[in-house]
Design a protein around this motif. Structure first.
Motif, PDB file in Angstrom:
ATOM      1  N   LYS A  13      42.232  -1.613-110.307  1.00 45.76           N
ATOM      2  CA  LYS A  13      41.178  -1.520-109.949  1.00 45.76           C
ATOM      3  C   LYS A  13      40.274  -2.884-110.202  1.00 45.76           C
ATOM      4  CE  LYS A  13      38.521   1.908-111.089  1.00 45.76           C
ATOM      5  NZ  LYS A  13      37.670   3.151-111.816  1.00 45.76           N
ATOM      6  N   LEU A  14      40.588  -3.671-110.923  1.00 45.22           N
ATOM      7  CA  LEU A  14      39.868  -4.960-111.273  1.00 45.22           C
ATOM      8  C   LEU A  14      40.878  -6.097-110.691  1.00 45.22           C
ATOM      9  CD1 LEU A  14      38.908  -4.174-114.981  1.00 45.22           C
ATOM     10  CD2 LEU A  14      37.140  -4.439-112.982  1.00 45.22           C
ATOM     11  N   PRO A  15      40.226  -6.988-110.138  1.00 44.10           N
ATOM     12  CA  PRO A  15      40.952  -8.176-109.561  1.00 44.10           C
ATOM     13  C   PRO A  15      41.356  -8.948-110.737  1.00 44.10           C
ATOM     14  CG  PRO A  15      38.623  -8.493-108.935  1.00 44.10           C
ATOM     15  CD  PRO A  15      38.784  -7.141-109.623  1.00 44.10           C
ATOM     16  N   GLN A  43      35.915  -3.078-105.515  1.00 45.15           N
ATOM     17  CA  GLN A  43      35.214  -2.594-106.630  1.00 45.15           C
ATOM     18  C   GLN A  43      33.660  -3.446-106.479  1.00 45.15           C
ATOM     19  OE1 GLN A  43      33.404  -1.190-109.067  1.00 45.15           O
ATOM     20  NE2 GLN A  43      35.037  -0.898-110.627  1.00 45.15           N
ATOM     21  N   ALA A  44      32.608  -2.741-106.224  1.00 43.49           N
ATOM     22  CA  ALA A  44      31.553  -3.126-105.924  1.00 43.49           C
ATOM     23  C   ALA A  44      30.829  -3.926-107.101  1.00 43.49           C
ATOM     24  CB  ALA A  44      30.528  -2.355-105.210  1.00 43.49           C
ATOM     25  N   LEU A  45      31.108  -3.729-108.316  1.00 44.83           N
ATOM     26  CA  LEU A  45      30.644  -4.065-109.618  1.00 44.83           C
ATOM     27  C   LEU A  45      31.324  -5.515-109.779  1.00 44.83           C
ATOM     28  CD1 LEU A  45      28.694  -3.185-111.594  1.00 44.83           C
ATOM     29  CD2 LEU A  45      30.593  -1.815-112.621  1.00 44.83           C
ATOM     30  N   PRO A  93      38.440 -15.439-108.822  1.00 34.08           N
ATOM     31  CA  PRO A  93      37.644 -15.457-110.031  1.00 34.08           C
ATOM     32  C   PRO A  93      36.578 -14.484-110.149  1.00 34.08           C
ATOM     33  CG  PRO A  93      38.148 -17.505-108.484  1.00 34.08           C
ATOM     34  CD  PRO A  93      38.741 -16.130-107.639  1.00 34.08           C
ATOM     35  N   ASN A  94      36.442 -14.043-111.110  1.00 33.47           N
ATOM     36  CA  ASN A  94      35.330 -12.880-111.674  1.00 33.47           C
ATOM     37  C   ASN A  94      35.003 -12.874-112.886  1.00 33.47           C
ATOM     38  OD1 ASN A  94      36.648 -10.025-112.651  1.00 33.47           O
ATOM     39  ND2 ASN A  94      38.398 -11.279-111.271  1.00 33.47           N
ATOM     40  N   VAL A  95      34.115 -12.199-113.340  1.00 27.54           N
ATOM     41  CA  VAL A  95      33.866 -11.876-114.820  1.00 27.54           C
ATOM     42  C   VAL A  95      33.663 -10.377-115.219  1.00 27.54           C
ATOM     43  CG1 VAL A  95      32.730 -13.973-115.484  1.00 27.54           C
ATOM     44  CG2 VAL A  95      31.510 -12.371-114.095  1.00 27.54           C
ATOM     45  N   GLY A  96      34.652  -9.493-114.409  1.00 27.33           N
ATOM     46  CA  GLY A  96      34.817  -8.046-114.775  1.00 27.33           C
ATOM     47  C   GLY A  96      33.336  -7.463-114.056  1.00 27.33           C
ATOM     48  N   SER A  97      33.118  -6.622-114.858  1.00 26.53           N
ATOM     49  CA  SER A  97      31.827  -5.833-114.568  1.00 26.53           C
ATOM     50  C   SER A  97      30.599  -6.701-114.330  1.00 26.53           C
ATOM     51  CB  SER A  97      31.490  -4.543-115.331  1.00 26.53           C
ATOM     52  OG  SER A  97      32.421  -3.580-115.247  1.00 26.53           O
TER      53      SER A  97
END
Ligand code: EPU
Length: 341
Positions: A227-229, A298-300, A235-239
């Motif tokens: 579900k989460l990249p 995952q739009a979040l 590169p991301n910070v989760g939700s």
């Protein structure tokens, strides 16, 4: 350069600060304390006019291109297991350790309590700040106390669970940012505690015979990875936003206008909404603004599409917040910390 009676020398240097959103960031003055004793010695004689900004793995921060405030990085990584009785074990972990290394070690010893919190990026010291949570479990469910350096008291002290003021993705460490440096986190784990398998995607495990703590961890990792990249690749910070909580009456009226809206009833006539669903239904999934994007699965999750800066990410976040306000009359709150330049 700061030297101590022990002969130990702590040197501050200018360095780039790695972060999971891959934003370019340089800290003008970064102090590194290799262990807890060195950290306490340094904090007791903090040589700067302003308090430090503590950097862990920077997996829940939106960093500016330059941090002028002095930074402190904790290298301490020890874990101590203390048997309480035949079922319960107290685990004291240093702030600098990666959170998931701690989970892996505890699960490896058959200890229950952290398995649902597997594969969360970040350090042990960062975990209490946002009271990390996943799949029906929050850090506050297993935390006993936190050893901090408290700048208000100019000393170290142990803070009990109650003193930490934990709430959903919130704590005193977030509310009074800058006051505390978290040094160690003490948890109470158990060899027997029942598993928490309430959350949708891991509920299937309830039918499993002879379920082990390792099997729960593996399932959680599998669900998270699907579900989460992976921040190493995207590169991301989760939700990026908290799930908003609204009064029951507002939730009912929203449901009339938006049938199918995901809602989770909470005690006290409150309802939690799924920010990901709201953003997805507003058409943001897979879109981009300048060098920042909304993840296509995952739009979040907001992502750095390459060479984005803090400004790009925050402009996209603001555009999303505006659209959610106009469409549903709901205020989204940014979950990760925004660091001033
Ligand atoms: N949804 C959509 N479209 C999307 C994303 C989600 O329709 O693009 C729907 C899902 O189908 C689901 C609902 O929204 O019905 C909720 O989504 P999900 O189950 O993925 O959980 P979440 O509410 O988005 C929260 C935490 C996560 C945590 C998971 C599992 C927050 C802000 N996020 O996500 O925490 O891992 O539950 O417990 O509370 C984090 O804090 O960084 C984080 C990843």
């Amino acid at each position: 350069m700061t030297s101590f009676d022990s002969g130990q020398v702590v040197e501050a240097r200018t360095q780039s600060i790695a972060n999971s959103l891959a934003l370019p960031c340089t800290g003008d003055k970064v102090y590194i304390a290799e262990d807890t004793a060195a950290a306490i010695a340094l904090l007791d004689r903090w040589p700067e006019p302003v308090r430090p900004f503590v950097i862990g793995a920077c997996s829940n921060l939106i960093l500016p291109e330059r941090i002028v405030q002095p930074c402190l990085q904790l290298g301490s990584q020890d874990v101590v297991f203390e048997t309480i009785d035949s079922q319960n074990v107290r685990v004291r972990a240093d702030a600098g350790l990666l959170w998931d290394s701690l989970v892996e070690r505890c699960v490896g010893q058959g200890l229950r309590g952290l398995e649902n919190l597997s594969w969360i990026p970040g350090t042990v010291g960062a975990a209490p700040v946002q009271n990390i949570g996943a799949y029906g479990v929050e850090l506050s469910d297993v935390l006993e106390e936190v050893l901090v350096y408290d700048f208000e008291h100019a000393s170290t002290r142990c803070m009990s669970l109650q003193e930490c003021h934990f709430a959903y993705r919130d704590s005193i460490f977030k509310q009074q940012a800058g006051r505390f440096v978290i040094l160690t986190v003490t948890l109470r784990l158990s060899l027997q505690r029942p598993f928490n398998l309430e959350y949708g995607e891991i509920r299937v495990l309830a039918e499993q015979e002879r379920l082990s703590v390792g099997m729960v961890r593996d399932k959680v990792i599998q669900v998270r990875q699907a579900k989460l990249p992976d921040p190493g690749r995207i590169p991301n910070v989760g939700s990026f936003f908290k799930n908003p909580v609204v009064p029951l009456a507002q939730a009912q009226s929203l449901l009339e206008h938006f049938p199918g809206m995901i809602q989770y009833p909470l005690p006290g006539d409150q309802v939690k909404l799924a920010a990901g669903w709201l953003i997805d239904q507003a058409g943001w999934k897979g879109t981009r603004l300048a060098r920042a994007g909304v993840h296509e699965r995952q739009a979040l999750v907001l992502t750095n599409l390459g060479k984005a800066t803090q400004k790009d990410i925050l402009e996209l976040a603001e555009a999303i917040r505006r659209s959610i306000r106009e469409r549903y009359d709901i205020e989204l709150e940014i979950e990760p910390g925004i660091v001033a330049g």
